[in-house]
Design an enzyme around this catalytic site. Sequence first.
Site, PDB file in Angstrom:
ATOM      1  CB  ILE A 102      42.422  33.968  41.871  1.00  0.00           C
ATOM      2  CG1 ILE A 102      41.901  35.206  41.104  1.00  0.00           C
ATOM      3  CG2 ILE A 102      42.931  34.362  43.233  1.00  0.00           C
ATOM      4  CD1 ILE A 102      40.740  35.910  41.825  1.00  0.00           C
ATOM      5  CB  SER A 103      45.972  35.581  37.611  1.00  0.00           C
ATOM      6  OG  SER A 103      46.162  34.391  36.903  1.00  0.00           O
TER       7      SER A 103
END
Length: 210
Positions: A60-61
Amino acid sequence: MGFDSARSDLVDRLLDAGRIDRPATERALRAVPRHEFVPVSRREAAYEDRPLPIGEGQTISAPHMVAVMSDLLAPDPGDRILEVGTGCGYHAAVTAEIVDDTVYSVEVERALADRARDRFDRLGYDVRVRVGDGFDGWPAKAPYDGAYLTCAPESVPDRIVEQVRPGGRIVAPVGRDRQELLRLTRRADGGIDRETHGGVRFVPMRSPDD
């Protein structure tokens, strides 16, 4: 500290650091419960400004990167948006908070796509997910007002560019060993305006057969 307070503090820090420009981006980041999009074992770190593993070799960024990409794409409420790389679904949820239309997302990993669909249904986000090759985009739902990639190809695929209407924007990390964040804008004459917005590090974009 509870999740709501931690999320509020995170967004405050991003604002103080100049990572958020648009009020719509700020509202979306305040609204989306990032802890719902990470594995239970990682939830205590959900509101740290860093990437986290989500399984299948993906991440997940970091929240600041989602904010930067959202600001660069600058979607309006009525826009139709294509996402390539659903992952856990967090970035698509942020986009869905900004636009009124359905967000269309393509994911190469079926396990990630299935889990993301479950989250969208449970949390009430209007995001449709297709399992497939992100290099192809989602032509059946085109044209789009904008598109963004959460994984890095060596160059922005022509098929994705072709699915964005004139005046539309594409935001993508591009490159292998050295990646840059690009914003492409389609001109009415068919040309492309290209801007570079700094170095980044994303997982490589891949096809189902890779």
